[in-house]
Each structure stands twice: as C-alpha cells, then as structure tokens.
Enzyme design. Structure first.
Site, PDB file in Angstrom:
ATOM      1  N   CYS A 102       0.864  -1.181   0.000  1.00 38.80           N
ATOM      2  CA  CYS A 102       0.000   0.000   0.000  1.00 38.80           C
ATOM      3  C   CYS A 102       0.895   1.224   0.000  1.00 38.80           C
ATOM      4  CB  CYS A 102      -0.918   0.016   1.226  1.00 38.80           C
ATOM      5  SG  CYS A 102      -2.296   1.173   0.994  1.00 38.80           S
ATOM      6  N   CYS A 125       0.122   4.292   1.520  1.00 34.80           N
ATOM      7  CA  CYS A 125      -0.158   5.315   2.538  1.00 34.80           C
ATOM      8  C   CYS A 125       1.009   5.615   3.486  1.00 34.80           C
ATOM      9  CB  CYS A 125      -1.411   4.972   3.335  1.00 34.80           C
ATOM     10  SG  CYS A 125      -1.426   3.321   4.025  1.00 34.80           S
ATOM     11  N   CYS A 150      -3.768   6.089   0.227  1.00 34.57           N
ATOM     12  CA  CYS A 150      -3.297   4.769  -0.214  1.00 34.57           C
ATOM     13  C   CYS A 150      -2.984   4.717  -1.704  1.00 34.57           C
ATOM     14  CB  CYS A 150      -4.327   3.700   0.144  1.00 34.57           C
ATOM     15  SG  CYS A 150      -4.656   3.639   1.925  1.00 34.57           S
ATOM     16  N   LYS A 208     -12.104  -4.574   2.502  1.00 31.91           N
ATOM     17  CA  LYS A 208     -11.519  -3.728   3.535  1.00 31.91           C
ATOM     18  C   LYS A 208     -12.432  -2.521   3.702  1.00 31.91           C
ATOM     19  CE  LYS A 208      -7.490  -1.046   4.819  1.00 31.91           C
ATOM     20  NZ  LYS A 208      -6.134  -0.628   4.445  1.00 31.91           N
ATOM     21  N   ARG A 221      -2.839   3.613  12.447  1.00 31.30           N
ATOM     22  CA  ARG A 221      -2.417   4.816  11.715  1.00 31.30           C
ATOM     23  C   ARG A 221      -1.424   5.610  12.524  1.00 31.30           C
ATOM     24  NH1 ARG A 221      -8.029   6.559   8.679  1.00 31.30           N
ATOM     25  NH2 ARG A 221      -8.229   4.561   7.604  1.00 31.30           N
ATOM     26  N   ARG A 248     -10.670   7.947   3.666  1.00 29.99           N
ATOM     27  CA  ARG A 248     -10.392   6.888   2.691  1.00 29.99           C
ATOM     28  C   ARG A 248     -11.666   6.323   2.062  1.00 29.99           C
ATOM     29  NH1 ARG A 248      -5.069   6.528   3.900  1.00 29.99           N
ATOM     30  NH2 ARG A 248      -4.285   5.731   5.877  1.00 29.99           N
ATOM     31  N   GLU A 266     -16.582  -7.584  -4.715  1.00 28.28           N
ATOM     32  CA  GLU A 266     -15.118  -7.502  -4.573  1.00 28.28           C
ATOM     33  C   GLU A 266     -14.508  -8.906  -4.526  1.00 28.28           C
ATOM     34  OE1 GLU A 266     -13.101  -5.040  -4.751  1.00 28.28           O
ATOM     35  OE2 GLU A 266     -14.123  -3.191  -4.180  1.00 28.28           O
ATOM     36  N   LYS A 282     -11.714  -7.288   6.524  1.00 29.28           N
ATOM     37  CA  LYS A 282     -11.084  -6.415   7.511  1.00 29.28           C
ATOM     38  C   LYS A 282     -11.959  -5.217   7.796  1.00 29.28           C
ATOM     39  CE  LYS A 282      -7.081  -3.473   7.945  1.00 29.28           C
ATOM     40  NZ  LYS A 282      -5.955  -2.897   7.262  1.00 29.28           N
ATOM     41  N   SER A 300      -6.099  -3.242  14.770  1.00 31.43           N
ATOM     42  CA  SER A 300      -5.484  -2.561  15.913  1.00 31.43           C
ATOM     43  C   SER A 300      -6.489  -2.084  16.960  1.00 31.43           C
ATOM     44  CB  SER A 300      -4.638  -1.382  15.413  1.00 31.43           C
ATOM     45  OG  SER A 300      -5.431  -0.463  14.691  1.00 31.43           O
ATOM     46  N   TYR A 337      -2.754  -9.095  16.381  1.00 27.54           N
ATOM     47  CA  TYR A 337      -1.683  -8.623  17.259  1.00 27.54           C
ATOM     48  C   TYR A 337      -1.615  -9.478  18.524  1.00 27.54           C
ATOM     49  CZ  TYR A 337      -2.033  -4.628  14.127  1.00 27.54           C
ATOM     50  OH  TYR A 337      -2.080  -3.852  12.999  1.00 27.54           O
TER      51      TYR A 337
HETATM   52  C1  PBG Z   1      -3.251   0.778   5.222  1.00 30.71           C
HETATM   53  C2  PBG Z   1      -3.565  -0.225   6.258  1.00 30.71           C
HETATM   54  C3  PBG Z   1      -4.414  -0.034   7.354  1.00 30.71           C
HETATM   55  C4  PBG Z   1      -4.337  -1.165   8.138  1.00 30.71           C
HETATM   56  C5  PBG Z   1      -3.494  -2.047   7.483  1.00 30.71           C
HETATM   57  N1  PBG Z   1      -3.025  -1.439   6.308  1.00 30.71           N
HETATM   58  C6  PBG Z   1      -5.291   1.024   7.823  1.00 30.71           C
HETATM   59  C7  PBG Z   1      -5.741   2.178   7.098  1.00 30.71           C
HETATM   60  O1  PBG Z   1      -6.556   2.087   6.176  1.00 30.71           O
HETATM   61  O2  PBG Z   1      -5.303   3.250   7.503  1.00 30.71           O
HETATM   62  C8  PBG Z   1      -5.054  -1.323   9.440  1.00 30.71           C
HETATM   63  C9  PBG Z   1      -4.564  -2.326  10.342  1.00 30.71           C
HETATM   64  C10 PBG Z   1      -4.968  -2.192  11.752  1.00 30.71           C
HETATM   65  O3  PBG Z   1      -5.755  -1.305  12.157  1.00 30.71           O
HETATM   66  O4  PBG Z   1      -4.481  -3.009  12.524  1.00 30.71           O
HETATM   67  N2  PBG Z   1      -3.482   0.424   3.936  1.00 30.71           N
HETATM   68 ZN    ZN Z   2      -2.982   2.273   2.730  1.00 28.44          ZN
END
Ligand code: PBG
Ligand code: ZN
Length: 328
Positions: free
Chosen positions: A122, A124, A132, A197, A207, A219, A235, A250, A276, A315
């Site tokens: 990605c 970002c 992204c 996602k 983030r 986003r 998707e 996700k 997270s 995690y």
């Molecule tokens: C970015 C990305 C994100 C996560 C994984 N890759 C978040 C976002 O869209 O900002 C989130 C993972 C998490 O919250 O543990 N492409």
């Molecule tokens: Zn991203």
C-alpha cells in the site's frame, strides 16, 4: 410437566470433556499471523502508544524480535513499513532498500522456509499526503496507483517475500500484480488480497503506529462503506477472478457476517484481520480490570474462526503462543 429425555441439550454441556468432545470450532495456532512494524534506521525499538506490547523496530532489531518470537511458535508474519521518506509519488514504496524490503531479504536469508513472510502492499506509509494511492488533480488516480503498487509488489517478491498483501483497495490491482509476478518469474509468490476492507474507525492505533493517517480527507472513496454486504461479494468475485490466493475481510469482529458470507460463496481460503482497534479494546479492558485478557482473546479469535475464517491476522498472536493460551 415431565421433560422429555430427547430434549435435553444440556447433556452435552455437563463436563469439560464432553464440551471439548462436542466443540464445533477448534482454534489452532496454524492459521495465526503476527503483524510487525519496521522502521528506518538502526538500533530503533520504540513502544507504540495505543498498541501495548507492539513495537516499531528498525530491521536489525526486528530480526532479533522475530527470532525470539519464533522460539515460542510464531512462524507466519506480516510486515508494515514506517518511514520518513515520503513524497507525492510514494517513490520509496518501490525501493528494494526500504525497511520492509530489507527485512524480507534478511529474514528469508536467515530462516528460509521456517518462516512465512508476508508484506503489506500500500502507498499510505510512503505518500506525504497519507492516502493509499497517488493523487492527480485532487483525486486518487486509480490506474497510476496500480502501476506503483505493482512495482512495489515486484520489489518485495525480488527480496524473497512469500506473500504480498495489497491493502489499498484500488480497482484491478490483484490482476495487475498477478500478471507482473507471473511475467517476472515469481509464480510462487502468494497474493493475500484485502478483498473487503472497510473504511473503519478501528484502524486508529495502526495509523498512529505507521504514521500513515491521511493529512486531509478520508479513505471513503476506496475503502468500503460499512453499510454494504453485497458489494463485498462483488469484490470477492473480482479478486478471485484476478488471481488472489487468499481473500481477506477487515476488520474482523464487526464484520463476522461478511466473513460468513465469504465462507458460503468461495472455496478460496479466507483470512480476517483482527485490527489494531479491536486489539486495543481488549488490552484496555484487561488493563482496567474489566475482563480477563486470555478469555477475551480466545472468545474473539474463536468467533472469527466460527464465522468462517481459517487465517487470522492478529496482534494477539504473540501473547497467545507465548502464554500457551491455545493449549486449553
Ligand atoms: C493501510 C492499512 C491499514 C491497516 C493495514 N493497512 C489502515 C488504514 O486504512 O489506515 C489497518 C490495520 C490495523 O488497524 O491493525 N493500507
Ligand atoms: Zn494504505
């Protein structure tokens, strides 16, 4: 009134052994993937506010942490980059010298097939605006972003990465990545697609950890709207057609219905990302004495498995393995 002996479901709940015998869902360490954050520099190992127990580490330190985690059974990992080298075109994302690429090379050189290394694909963490994809004339340029994402995936494959995981949600990126991996001779590199996602408030701690929050806007023009379920199936259809080896939902806990819908629709392995914010919620409850951490983690991971995911990015993986939570 007499209760008929054929109507006593409690018989199967009486002792721990009967419950074990009849359990419909059995959680296994085999499907767990531990995420790590890799940053620039050397000798760096920083705690992350909001993600207790998770660190941001430079490649040299990460190798040691992973080696230690492997001693208690962590064998599948996902790498995320954290860098100060950001620009509008995300140039550093496609470099074989970025922290994630370097970590892939070193881990695979050192541990070979004793470790399964997957890496986030990605932009970002590498764009100065934190989106992204790249921006042209005020809007995300989908097709140009896909070209950069493809180059990023190729660079990771060259560094020995076992599995690339595009999390950007641009259209057509799975097909483009599959095609270029194939034409460059990386026919064994897996693609784990972030298929559904959602645009979610549960990504907050991530983030912060990856320093990847967008500097303006949100986003929502590329991540999915959480009011939608059928769209996730669209998707799914596209990612499977385009060549995804594993499809992901996700976040996980607020999206168990989506995992279940995938389970009923595809034969492709399903992953779920226990993100997270979901992790942080458990940690905060446990720290405040409002719940037992092991019990909360097992309930969450079991629910995700019951819904239909056989692979879970979490995690909690390290804690679960380290403390033997999966061995009853
Ligand atoms: C970015 C990305 C994100 C996560 C994984 N890759 C978040 C976002 O869209 O900002 C989130 C993972 C998490 O919250 O543990 N492409
Ligand atoms: Zn991203």
């Amino acid at each position: 009134m007499m209760i008929d002996g054929t109507r006593r479901p409690r018989r199967l709940r009486r002792t721990s052994l009967v419950r074990e015998l009849c359990a419909e869902t059995r959680l296994s360490a085999d499907g767990l993937i531990q995420p790590y954050f890799v940053c620039d520099g050397t000798g760096v190992s920083e705690k992350i506010d909001g993600l207790p127990g998770i660190k941001r580490e430079s490649v040299d330190r990460l190798i040691n942490t992973v080696a230690e985690d492997m001693t208690f059974g962590v064998s599948k990992i996902m790498l995320f980059g954290v860098t100060d080298q950001k620009n509008p075109e995300a140039s550093f994302a496609v470099s074989e010298a970025n922290p994630v690429a370097l970590a892939c090379s070193e881990l695979k050189q050192k541990f070979g097939d004793d470790i399964f290394v997957s890496a986030d694909v990605c932009l970002c963490a590498y764009t100065d605006h934190g989106h992204c994809g790249v921006i042209h004339e005020g809007a995300i340029d989908n097709d140009c972003s896909v070209k950069i994402l493809t180059a990023m995936a190729l660079a990771l494959a060259r560094c020995g990465c076992d599995c690339v995981a595009p999390s950007d949600m641009m259209d057509g990126r799975i097909g483009a990545i599959r095609e270029s991996l194939e034409s460059e001779g990386f026919s064994d590199t897996l693609i784990m697609a972030y298929t559904a996602k959602y645009s979610s408030a549960y990504y907050g701690p991530f983030r912060h950890a990856a320093r990847s929050a967008p500097t303006s806007g949100d986003r929502k023009s590329y991540q999915m709207d959480f009011r939608n379920r059928r769209e996730a199936l669209r998707e799914l259809e596209l990612d499977v057609q385009e060549g995804a080896d594993i499809v992901m939902v996700k976040p996980a806990l607020a999206y168990l219905d989506i995992i279940s819908a995938f389970d009923q629709t595809t034969v492709t392995p399903i992953a779920a990302y226990n993100v997270s914010g979901e992790y942080a919620a458990v940690k905060l409850m446990a720290e405040a004495g409002l719940g037992d951490e092991k019990a909360l983690v097992l309930e969450n991971l079991t629910a995700i498995t019951r819904a239909g995911a056989s692979i879970i990015l979490s995690y909690h993986t390290r804690d679960a393995l380290k403390h033997g939570w999966l061995n009853n």
